[in-house]
Every structure is written in C-alpha cells, then in structure tokens.
Design an enzyme around this catalytic site. Structure first.
Site, PDB file in Angstrom:
ATOM      1  N   LYS A 168     -18.043  36.575  17.489  1.00  0.00           N
ATOM      2  CA  LYS A 168     -18.043  35.314  16.622  1.00  0.00           C
ATOM      3  C   LYS A 168     -18.687  34.158  17.353  1.00  0.00           C
ATOM      4  O   LYS A 168     -18.460  33.856  18.474  1.00  0.00           O
ATOM      5  CB  LYS A 168     -16.570  34.801  16.359  1.00  0.00           C
ATOM      6  CG  LYS A 168     -16.071  33.737  15.473  1.00  0.00           C
ATOM      7  CD  LYS A 168     -16.084  34.286  14.091  1.00  0.00           C
ATOM      8  CE  LYS A 168     -15.775  33.173  12.928  1.00  0.00           C
ATOM      9  NZ  LYS A 168     -17.157  32.632  12.640  1.00  0.00           N
TER      10      LYS A 168
ATOM     11  N   LYS B 291     -23.507  33.813  19.691  1.00  0.00           N
ATOM     12  CA  LYS B 291     -24.057  32.580  19.407  1.00  0.00           C
ATOM     13  C   LYS B 291     -25.412  32.870  19.031  1.00  0.00           C
ATOM     14  O   LYS B 291     -26.055  33.515  19.359  1.00  0.00           O
ATOM     15  CB  LYS B 291     -24.069  31.524  20.753  1.00  0.00           C
ATOM     16  CG  LYS B 291     -24.308  30.239  20.405  1.00  0.00           C
ATOM     17  CD  LYS B 291     -22.878  29.361  19.934  1.00  0.00           C
ATOM     18  CE  LYS B 291     -22.993  28.139  19.723  1.00  0.00           C
ATOM     19  NZ  LYS B 291     -21.744  27.411  19.542  1.00  0.00           N
TER      20      LYS B 291
END
Ligand SMILES: NC(=O)C1=CN([C@@H]2O[C@H](COP(=O)(O)OP(=O)(O)OC[C@H]3O[C@@H](n4cnc5c(N)ncnc54)[C@H](O)[C@@H]3O)[C@@H](O)[C@H]2O)C=CC1
Ligand SMILES: O=C(O)CCC(=O)C(=O)O
Length: 419
Positions: free
Chosen positions: A71, A107
């Site tokens: 995430k 990311k």
C-alpha cells in the site's frame, strides 16, 4: 559534513538501524527488512499537445508484503528517483505496521513537473503509468493512492485504466478516488486531520493546548492546508505558511481558510495579498513558534537548520523532512519530533477505510470515518509514547520504529519466512 547528495534511502535505513537495538529483531530478519522486495521502472511514452512525444520515467516499489497487500501513494514530481521511491516504500511498510493496518508498504512516482503539463498530457501520462504497472498492482496485491501532485482526479484515471484491462469496474484497486467512483468521505482531509490530531496530542502531553499555540507550516498543498485549517478550528494560531513560491507570516495569524481557497482555485502563496509579511522557506523553518510542521518535501531540516530551529515541537507531516544528523541535534536540544510514520498516517488509515468499504460494497458516513481515524491515531500515539518511556529511546522516531520493526519481524517469523 558529507558531500554526498541527500539520500532518502540512506536516511530511512539509518532511522531503522537506530531502532534495531531496542527491537526484538534478529540480524537476518533486520537485513531483510532493510531491503525492498521489488522495484519496477517503466518508460512512459506520452503524446504532447503539440504533436511531439516525450518519454517519462516512472517507478513502483513494493518494499514489504509480509503484513498484507502492498500500500502506498504515487507522486508526480521532478525529484522522483529510484532511491526516493524505495525509501518512501520502506517508510510505508513501517507506517502501516505502526498504526496496525493489515498492509505492507509500497510507493510509486513519475519524474515530471506537472505544472508544465496540460490536463490532457497529465491524463495520458497517468493512464500510461497505470498500464506500465498494472501487472504488479491489484485490489488484493498492491493498492496505489495519492501523494504529491496527485489526487482524486489521477486516482479516477488509474482506476479506469486498470478496470478497462480487467473488463469490469474495480474501485478497490486504488484509494483516494472521487466519492462518485467509490471514494470515501474524509480522504481528502485525512492526512491533515491526522496531523492536527497528533499535534493536539503532543501538545497535551506537554500540558499545552492548540489554543495557546502558534504554528508554522511549510507547504500548503493537500496535507499542509488541511492540517492548517483543522488546527485553526481547534483554536491554534497558524502564523506562517509557504509553498514552492515562498512563505507568508503574520504573528497575529493567517486566515487559513482564505489561503486554502486560493490554493484550491489554482493560486499560489506568492499570489496571496492579505495582511502578511513575505518570508523565505528557510526563514519559516527558523521562526519562533510553538510547533513547526514541515508538510512539503524531504531533507529540509538538516543539522544546520536544526541548530537554528526555535520551535518547541516538530510534527512531521511530510515524508522524510528531517535528516538523521538533524535528529541528533534536535534530541540534544530537547526538541521533540513526532515522526512522519505516525504524524502523516491519517491518509493511509482513511485509504484503508475506503478499501474496506469498496471490498464490502458498503459506505460509511463522514462522521464514522473521522471517528475511526481519530481513534486509530490516538491509539498509535499512546503506544509510541509508552514505547518511548519503556525503552528510553533517544527520540520519538526511534520508539516508533522499534514498534514497527517488532511487528514486521513478528509477521516474517509467523509466516515462516525465516527458520
Ligand atoms: N497526500 C497525502 O495523503 C499524503 C502526503 N504525504 C506527504 O506530505 C507531503 C506533502 O504532500 P501533499 O500535500 O499531498 O502534496 P501537494 O502536492 O498537495 O503539496 C505540496 C506542497 O509543498 C510545496 N512545495 C513543493 N516543493 C517545495 C519546496 N522545495 N519548498 C517548499 N515548499 C514546497 C508545494 O508548493 C505545495 O504547497 C509529501 O511529503 C507527501 O509525501 C504523506 C502522507 C499522505
Ligand atoms: O493513502 C495511502 O494509501 C498512502 C498515502 C501515502 O503515500 C503516505 O502515507 O505516504
């Protein structure tokens, strides 16, 4: 002082290293936790409005998936690099562990200056980016979200691109979407709301309150502007803010709602003509205020700046604003710094709540989302302060990383990733 260019990744590894002596982490597991699982680099051919074609470079790093799906946000910025994306993915892995979300960390980013691109060019670039990373992401695999210079508009384009390839609409592949497309109420303000919550808590911890506090905020984008508005609503006096064009200062206070509206209508701090004095970003970091909130880019608080900081408390809304050398100076000077992995976790917490709503095909009210956010931030703050007291770490960051490392190491061991 070293001549090396600042490396967000080296900084992040130093921060982890400092926590290793307090955490229950074997050398083998620690070595694993410092390295990303995979990083994809993609070339994005984008048709410019004048008919020429440019190639932009993009990345997606999946740092750790031991605690759940990867995430993390996607940023569009000229400073994006592989080093930075890996480091920010590592920060996400620690952040999700610290606030107990069932996620790992990732990311992404594209090296570009969106201010020099038209809306259509950004749209073509965003769709190309999702095409480039689409085999790597997915609602149970890796869920992108907004970061610098991306927001609901870009998330909608990413969700649509992914869904076109899958043949049906899959809202839960990204979070931070517009509400009409499955976004949750409260995500836009979430990171700023979390920063406001943490600022109030750290002030209370030192027997102070927002009502008696002056605040300086570097960066008045999504995070900085909402932190500013919500702190003003809690009674704080926001006396200075800035963006890439420079800063503004008024010891009596700045009208955060008016400045917020200016920014949202496409203006810049340089255009603001209220009752203010103009200051530089560097001067803002050295103002005599109660709380300094860096909410823009990395590495702004260096050792030199830390020597001059006159704020009593720092709350890191940005990712990676303080270097490890600056941490040493701030600890020496007794200036507590609430680390990024806690202070800006409100965004990923509400992203999680959006994802849960999407996977359940159900929706919550703004009040429910905000109450859940505030509860999770408060619990994580209390756990960090307890760890700070129990382990007697030199600073709050080391306490936060100690908890994050312990939880990631436990996940590795329970999954049998190490003997
Ligand atoms: N958007 C989100 O939900 C989250 C963002 N963050 C972090 O918060 C920080 C800000 O992100 P956003 O507000 O989303 O970005 P944004 O793009 O909305 O705003 C960034 C702000 O920083 C200013 N800025 C850029 N370069 C600067 C410089 N060199 N000096 C001073 N100001 C400069 C911009 O002018 C703008 O005011 C980033 O570090 C990001 O990683 C962290 C968690 C979640
Ligand atoms: O909302 C998310 O999933 C991630 C936000 C993010 O990129 C961050 O916390 O740095």
């Amino acid at each position: 002082m070293s001549d090396e260019p600042p490396s967000t990744l080296n900084n992040m590894r130093t921060q982890m290293q400092r926590a290793q002596e307090y955490a229950q982490v074997t050398e083998n597991v620690f070595t694993r936790l410092k390295h990303p699982e995979r990083t994809l680099e993609v070339s994005l051919p984008v048709l410019r409005d004048d008919g020429t074609e440019d190639i932009f470079k993009g990345y997606r790093c999946q740092f750790s998936g031991a605690r759940g799906p990867y995430k993390g946000g996607v940023r569009f910025h000229p400073s994006v690099s592989q080093d930075e994306v890996i480091a920010l993915a590592g920060l996400m892995s620690s952040k999700t562990a610290l606030v107990r979300l069932p996620y790992g960390g990732a990311k992404g980013g594209v090296v570009c200056n969106p201010k020099e691109l038209s809306r259509d060019e950004i749209k073509r670039m965003t769709r190309r980016y999702m095409e480039g990373i689409r085999r790597m992401v997915g609602p149970k695999m890796d869920i992108p979200a907004p970061d610098m210079n991306t927001g609901p508009r870009e998330m909608a384009w990413m969700m649509d691109t992914y869904s076109v390839y899958e043949g049906h609409t899959i809202p839960e592949v990204v979070t931070g979407k517009p509400i009409e497309l499955g976004g949750t109420p409260g995500r836009i303000e979430a990171t700023g709301r979390g920063v406001a919550n943490i600022t109030e808590q750290i002030l209370n911890y030192y027997s102070r309150s927002p009502e008696d506090s002056t605040i300086a905020i570097q960066g008045f984008g999504n995070v900085g502007s909402w932190a500013g508005r919500l702190l003003a609503e809690r009674g704080a006096n926001v006396v200075a803010t800035s963006d890439v064009t420079g800063g503004i200062y008024n010891p009596k206070g700045i009208d955060t709602h008016e400045v917020g509206e200016l920014i949202e209508s496409g203006g810049q701090i340089g255009d603001y003509d209220g009752d203010i004095e103009r200051i530089s970003n560097d001067e803002l970091l050295r103002l005599d205020v109660d709380v300094l909130i860096p909410a823009a880019v990395s590495h702004v608080i260096t050792a030199d700046v830390a020597e001059d900081v006159r704020a009593d408390i720092i709350v890191e809304a940005a990712n990676g604003p303080t270097t490890p050398e600056a941490d040493d100076v701030l600890a020496e000077r007794d200036i507590p710094t609430v680390p990024d992995i806690l202070a800006n976790a409100g965004g990923v917490i509400v992203s999680y709540l959006e994802w849960v709503q999407n996977t359940q095909e159900y929706s919550w009210t703004l009040e429910e989302v905000n109450a859940d956010l505030e509860r999770r931030m408060t619990e994580a703050f209390e756990e960090m302060m307890d760890a700070y007291a129990e382990y007697e770490t030199p600073d709050l960051r080391t306490a936060a990383y100690t908890l994050a490392l312990d939880r990631q190491a436990t996940a590795h061991e329970q999954r049998g990733l190490f003997p």
